[in-house]
Structure formats: structure tokens, C-alpha cells
Design a protein around this motif. Structure first.
Motif, PDB file in Angstrom:
ATOM      1  N   ALA A  14       0.835  -1.203   0.000  1.00  0.00           N
ATOM      2  CA  ALA A  14       0.000   0.000   0.000  1.00  0.00           C
ATOM      3  C   ALA A  14       0.871   1.255   0.000  1.00  0.00           C
ATOM      4  O   ALA A  14       0.576   2.229  -0.706  1.00  0.00           O
ATOM      5  CB  ALA A  14      -0.942  -0.012   1.200  1.00  0.00           C
ATOM      6  N   GLY A  17       2.265   1.669  -3.406  1.00  0.00           N
ATOM      7  CA  GLY A  17       1.212   2.204  -4.274  1.00  0.00           C
ATOM      8  C   GLY A  17       1.078   3.712  -4.129  1.00  0.00           C
ATOM      9  O   GLY A  17       0.926   4.434  -5.121  1.00  0.00           O
ATOM     10  N   GLY A  18       1.159   4.197  -2.892  1.00  0.00           N
ATOM     11  CA  GLY A  18       1.104   5.638  -2.662  1.00  0.00           C
ATOM     12  C   GLY A  18       2.282   6.367  -3.288  1.00  0.00           C
ATOM     13  O   GLY A  18       2.123   7.443  -3.879  1.00  0.00           O
ATOM     14  N   GLU A  21       1.846   6.550  -7.026  1.00  0.00           N
ATOM     15  CA  GLU A  21       0.862   7.571  -7.396  1.00  0.00           C
ATOM     16  C   GLU A  21       1.457   8.978  -7.270  1.00  0.00           C
ATOM     17  O   GLU A  21       1.266   9.807  -8.157  1.00  0.00           O
ATOM     18  CB  GLU A  21      -0.386   7.437  -6.526  1.00  0.00           C
ATOM     19  CG  GLU A  21      -1.497   8.368  -6.959  1.00  0.00           C
ATOM     20  CD  GLU A  21      -2.860   7.956  -6.479  1.00  0.00           C
ATOM     21  OE1 GLU A  21      -3.761   8.804  -6.588  1.00  0.00           O
ATOM     22  OE2 GLU A  21      -3.049   6.814  -6.015  1.00  0.00           O
ATOM     23  N   THR A  27      -1.866   5.132 -10.587  1.00  0.00           N
ATOM     24  CA  THR A  27      -2.639   5.372  -9.376  1.00  0.00           C
ATOM     25  C   THR A  27      -2.547   4.151  -8.472  1.00  0.00           C
ATOM     26  O   THR A  27      -2.215   3.042  -8.929  1.00  0.00           O
ATOM     27  CB  THR A  27      -4.118   5.659  -9.681  1.00  0.00           C
ATOM     28  OG1 THR A  27      -4.718   4.464 -10.207  1.00  0.00           O
ATOM     29  CG2 THR A  27      -4.282   6.818 -10.660  1.00  0.00           C
ATOM     30  N   THR A  28      -2.843   4.360  -7.208  1.00  0.00           N
ATOM     31  CA  THR A  28      -2.852   3.243  -6.266  1.00  0.00           C
ATOM     32  C   THR A  28      -3.920   2.236  -6.667  1.00  0.00           C
ATOM     33  O   THR A  28      -3.720   1.026  -6.539  1.00  0.00           O
ATOM     34  CB  THR A  28      -3.072   3.756  -4.827  1.00  0.00           C
ATOM     35  OG1 THR A  28      -2.082   4.758  -4.551  1.00  0.00           O
ATOM     36  CG2 THR A  28      -2.933   2.649  -3.810  1.00  0.00           C
ATOM     37  N   THR A  29      -5.027   2.728  -7.190  1.00  0.00           N
ATOM     38  CA  THR A  29      -6.082   1.826  -7.667  1.00  0.00           C
ATOM     39  C   THR A  29      -5.585   0.972  -8.827  1.00  0.00           C
ATOM     40  O   THR A  29      -5.854  -0.234  -8.872  1.00  0.00           O
ATOM     41  CB  THR A  29      -7.326   2.632  -8.073  1.00  0.00           C
ATOM     42  OG1 THR A  29      -7.807   3.357  -6.918  1.00  0.00           O
ATOM     43  CG2 THR A  29      -8.429   1.737  -8.602  1.00  0.00           C
ATOM     44  N   VAL A  63      -4.325  -2.977  -0.801  1.00  0.00           N
ATOM     45  CA  VAL A  63      -3.905  -1.804  -1.562  1.00  0.00           C
ATOM     46  C   VAL A  63      -5.139  -1.036  -2.041  1.00  0.00           C
ATOM     47  O   VAL A  63      -5.179   0.194  -1.977  1.00  0.00           O
ATOM     48  CB  VAL A  63      -2.987  -2.203  -2.743  1.00  0.00           C
ATOM     49  CG1 VAL A  63      -2.679  -1.002  -3.631  1.00  0.00           C
ATOM     50  CG2 VAL A  63      -1.696  -2.822  -2.224  1.00  0.00           C
ATOM     51  N   ALA A  67      -6.188   2.824  -1.239  1.00  0.00           N
ATOM     52  CA  ALA A  67      -6.517   3.797  -2.287  1.00  0.00           C
ATOM     53  C   ALA A  67      -7.854   4.459  -2.009  1.00  0.00           C
ATOM     54  O   ALA A  67      -7.996   5.678  -2.149  1.00  0.00           O
ATOM     55  CB  ALA A  67      -6.546   3.094  -3.648  1.00  0.00           C
TER      56      ALA A  67
END
Length: 76
Positions: A14, A17-18, A21, A27-29, A63, A67
């Protein structure tokens, strides 16, 4: 893998992912969706990979949750 390790890896993913982004890589998504796709492909690779797919799927959900939380935090 024990539960603490499962959550620790999810937390690190996670955070990654941030970072991705913030650096405009994705993007984290999108990162969560990619992990979800990996989980699906792993599951489809055979019964012997079921546990591995479950781990990756869990990480994808962690994750995704991060997001969604970050998106809600930005709205406030």
C-alpha cells in the motif's frame, strides 16, 4: 505465511502504491488492479498455486482499501 507477515506485506505494498501515485507512475487503484490480475492469473495456473493466489489477492484488496481511504481523505 502467518497473519502478521500477510498484513506487513500488504502494508508495504500500500505504501509503494502511494509512492507510485505521487510520482505519477500509476494510481494506487491501478496498482491494486494489477495485483488483482496477478492473483487471478496465479489462481488459474493450477490448484497447486491456490494459496499463493489467495495471498496476492489479499494484498490487492489491502492496496485497494488504502486507495479508497486516501481518496476519501483528499475529499475532506
Amino acid at each position: 505465511m502467518d497473519e502478521d507477515a500477510l498484513f506487513a506485506v500488504g502494508t508495504v505494498l500500500a505504501a509503494i502504491g502511494g509512492l507510485l501515485e505521487r510520482k505519477d507512475v500509476c494510481t494506487t487503484t491501478e496498482f491494486a488492479e494489477t495485483l488483482g490480475g496477478v492473483a487471478l492469473m496465479t489462481a488459474e495456473s493450477g490448484e497447486q498455486y491456490r494459496n499463493r493466489a489467495a495471498y496476492v489477492g489479499s494484498w490487492a484488496q489491502m492496496v485497494r482499501a488504502a486507495a479508497e481511504h486516501a481518496g476519501g481523505a483528499r475529499e475532506h
